[in-house]
Design a protein around this motif. Structure first.
Motif, mmCIF file in Angstrom:
data_model
loop_
_atom_site.group_PDB
_atom_site.id
_atom_site.type_symbol
_atom_site.label_atom_id
_atom_site.label_comp_id
_atom_site.label_asym_id
_atom_site.label_seq_id
_atom_site.Cartn_x
_atom_site.Cartn_y
_atom_site.Cartn_z
ATOM 1 N N ARG A 76 -77.588 6.422 -26.752
ATOM 2 C CA ARG A 76 -77.839 7.214 -27.957
ATOM 3 C C ARG A 76 -79.249 7.777 -27.939
ATOM 4 N NH1 ARG A 76 -80.780 6.032 -32.007
ATOM 5 N NH2 ARG A 76 -80.870 3.806 -31.457
ATOM 6 N N VAL A 95 -71.271 6.996 -23.450
ATOM 7 C CA VAL A 95 -72.315 6.338 -24.236
ATOM 8 C C VAL A 95 -73.476 7.294 -24.550
ATOM 9 C CG1 VAL A 95 -71.747 4.063 -23.343
ATOM 10 C CG2 VAL A 95 -73.530 5.408 -22.203
ATOM 11 N N GLU A 120 -73.398 -3.009 -26.223
ATOM 12 C CA GLU A 120 -74.175 -2.482 -27.343
ATOM 13 C C GLU A 120 -75.562 -2.032 -26.901
ATOM 14 O OE1 GLU A 120 -73.071 -1.711 -30.378
ATOM 15 O OE2 GLU A 120 -71.153 -2.260 -29.462
ATOM 16 N N ASP A 171 -69.808 -7.853 -24.871
ATOM 17 C CA ASP A 171 -70.089 -6.923 -25.957
ATOM 18 C C ASP A 171 -71.578 -6.689 -26.161
ATOM 19 O OD1 ASP A 171 -67.412 -6.595 -26.423
ATOM 20 O OD2 ASP A 171 -67.322 -8.049 -28.069
ATOM 21 N N ASP A 172 -72.406 -7.710 -25.956
ATOM 22 C CA ASP A 172 -73.849 -7.543 -26.150
ATOM 23 C C ASP A 172 -74.419 -6.517 -25.166
ATOM 24 O OD1 ASP A 172 -73.825 -9.382 -28.194
ATOM 25 O OD2 ASP A 172 -74.550 -11.050 -26.969
ATOM 26 N N LYS A 216 -75.100 1.240 -25.130
ATOM 27 C CA LYS A 216 -74.860 2.290 -26.128
ATOM 28 C C LYS A 216 -76.157 2.694 -26.824
ATOM 29 C CE LYS A 216 -70.050 1.324 -27.473
ATOM 30 N NZ LYS A 216 -69.198 0.849 -28.593
ATOM 31 N N GLU A 217 -77.043 1.717 -27.062
ATOM 32 C CA GLU A 217 -78.302 2.033 -27.731
ATOM 33 C C GLU A 217 -79.155 2.975 -26.890
ATOM 34 O OE1 GLU A 217 -82.239 -0.094 -29.729
ATOM 35 O OE2 GLU A 217 -80.885 -1.270 -28.460
#
Length: 249
Positions: A17, A245, A10, A6-7, A13-14
């Motif tokens: 974005r 993502v 994320e 999960d890390d 995804k950062e």
């Protein structure tokens, strides 16, 4: 890259974005009369604010923060003194790194007023990308992406540029799986694994079938010369389909 925790997801995804927000802002900032260098500086400032680094600069010493290609230029255009004019077709490709993770996105923007054929090309360029994205899923064949996009292009009387492919991304700008065709490729036999990270980025055209080198070391041109668009997302393969993502937020 294959996402396994999960890390890492994320962090991916950062940066996804960040590049998506940068692309969106650059697209909104396009105005007739501005240079591609001025447009690139907008992208550079936005990446800097987020603590991200331009991936083409970082990995390849590209002479710009983003790739900006106008009209006959279809990829890897160098930002510079060229002035954007009404009727131009401008492609912006934004890729960046933060915290060791990379994401890549792109889109084409028509500068009004433009012919209806160009408006349709832009609309259908996005549709072609999503046609490919709908083929993504754990356990599914990679070949399904290019087959679906090829069927879409043929049905709607477009051509596809066949030497600019999608690619793996995540821990570098270009990595395994390499050369993911966005056109039908009978030799493709790979299967998508859960967590695999790559781009989907067809180049849809009103006649071009190849990208060819120009006078500099970077810019690629349509061959034969014809309006061409590119739309691109970075995705993670899941059992439920693609996790995109590179969406603004």
């Amino acid at each position: 890259m294959t996402i396994s925790d999960d890390d890492s997801l994320e962090l991916l995804k950062e940066i996804g974005r960040i590049v998506a927000n940068t692309l969106e802002a650059m697209g909104k900032a396009i105005e007739p009369g501005m240079t591609t260098a001025e447009l690139d500086q907008i992208g550079r400032r936005l990446l800097d604010v987020e603590g991200a680094r331009s991936a083409p600069e970082l990995d390849y010493a590209f002479p710009g923060a983003t790739c900006i290609s106008v009209n006959e230029e279809i990829a890897h255009g160098i930002p510079g003194p060229r002035r954007i004019a009404e009727g131009d077709l401008v492609n912006i490709d934004v890729s960046a790194e933060k915290g060791g993770f990379y994401a890549d996105t792109g889109a084409s923007f028509a500068v009004p007023p433009v012919a209806r054929s160009i408006e349709r090309l832009c609309r259908d360029g996005r549709r072609a990308m999503w046609t490919g994205l709908r083929q993504v899923g754990a356990g599914k064949p990679i070949a399904g992406i290019g087959q679906a996009i090829g069927n879409f292009a043929r049905k709607n009387r477009y051509t596809l540029v066949r030497n600019l492919a999608s690619h793996g991304v995540g821990l570098s700008l270009h990595e395994e799986p390499t050369e993911i065709a966005t056109w039908p490729n009978p030799r493709e036999c790979r299967i998508m694994g859960d967590g695999l990270v790559f781009t989907v980025e067809p180049f849809l055209s009103l006649g071009a079938e190849w990208a060819e080198d120009g006078d500099d070391d970077w810019t690629l041109y349509s061959n034969p010369r014809a309006p061409t668009v590119q739309y691109e997302h970075t995705i993670v393969v899941t059992r439920n389909g693609p996790l995109v993502v590179t969406t603004p937020g």
